[in-house]
Design a protein around this motif. Structure first.
Motif, mmCIF file in Angstrom:
data_model
loop_
_atom_site.group_PDB
_atom_site.id
_atom_site.type_symbol
_atom_site.label_atom_id
_atom_site.label_comp_id
_atom_site.label_asym_id
_atom_site.label_seq_id
_atom_site.Cartn_x
_atom_site.Cartn_y
_atom_site.Cartn_z
ATOM 1 N N GLU A 68 -8.131 80.661 37.130
ATOM 2 C CA GLU A 68 -8.419 80.139 35.801
ATOM 3 C C GLU A 68 -7.718 81.031 34.779
ATOM 4 O O GLU A 68 -7.715 82.250 34.915
ATOM 5 N N THR A 70 -6.293 81.014 30.318
ATOM 6 C CA THR A 70 -6.355 80.375 29.004
ATOM 7 C C THR A 70 -4.975 80.417 28.378
ATOM 8 O O THR A 70 -4.341 81.472 28.327
ATOM 9 N N GLY A 74 -5.604 78.107 23.432
ATOM 10 C CA GLY A 74 -7.037 78.163 23.679
ATOM 11 C C GLY A 74 -7.529 77.228 24.763
ATOM 12 O O GLY A 74 -8.731 77.145 25.020
ATOM 13 N N ARG A 75 -6.635 76.532 25.423
ATOM 14 C CA ARG A 75 -7.026 75.601 26.487
ATOM 15 C C ARG A 75 -7.280 76.380 27.778
ATOM 16 O O ARG A 75 -6.449 77.161 28.222
ATOM 17 N N THR A 76 -8.439 76.172 28.372
ATOM 18 C CA THR A 76 -8.766 76.810 29.648
ATOM 19 C C THR A 76 -8.299 75.900 30.772
ATOM 20 O O THR A 76 -8.626 74.718 30.804
#
Length: 154
Positions: A68, A70, A74-76
């Motif tokens: 995971e 980012t 700001g998109r994870t």
């Protein structure tokens, strides 16, 4: 009955072509991620293994990682990648390479363009040999049926 000797190899060739397309697509995605120059700090969220085979066949184990990261916007993004290093454990921080258009097609593999090209090339050569074998088989079968028809006559 004779049609089976043509249809089954054609189905096998079709499956192999789909496999070749998948191999090339995966190679292009990884290469694009490396070439984009975009990196982010990612974290390994999960690791697990899958096994295949057993019984009378060889057992193959594949290590999978779920990462995971980012993006700067700001998109994870969470993605899964097979055949990762056994030294990366849950919670470890890794460098993720991705493209701005498709961050979900990211990779945590370190850039190794030669290894990627060699691996892709070897798989494509193997699949090409398999296709050549199927075509050769169909040609031999065609000749055998033609010879049998000539021998039996009209």
């Amino acid at each position: 009955m004779e049609a089976l000797f043509y249809v089954i190899p054609l189905l096998m060739i079709t499956l192999v072509v789909f496999g070749a397309v998948a191999v090339v697509r995966r190679s292009r995605r990884v290469s694009s991620a490396w070439n984009s120059g975009l990196t982010a700090e990612g974290r390994c969220r999960r690791t697990y293994t899958t096994t295949s085979g057993g019984g009378d066949t060889m057992v193959s184990t594949t290590l999978h990682h779920v990462y995971e990261f980012t993006t700067p916007e700001g998109r994870t993004v969470r993605f899964e990648e097979p055949n990762g290093p056994g030294t990366v454990l849950e919670g470890d921080i890794v460098t993720v390479h991705y493209t701005a258009d498709h961050p979900e097609h990211a990779t945590a593999h370190a850039p190794a363009r030669g290894k990627l090209a060699a691996g892709t090339g070897c798989v494509l050569v193997f699949l090409g040999v398999f296709i050549a074998f199927c075509v050769g088989f169909m040609l031999v079968v065609h000749e055998m049926f033609s010879a049998a028809d000539d021998f039996l006559g009209p």
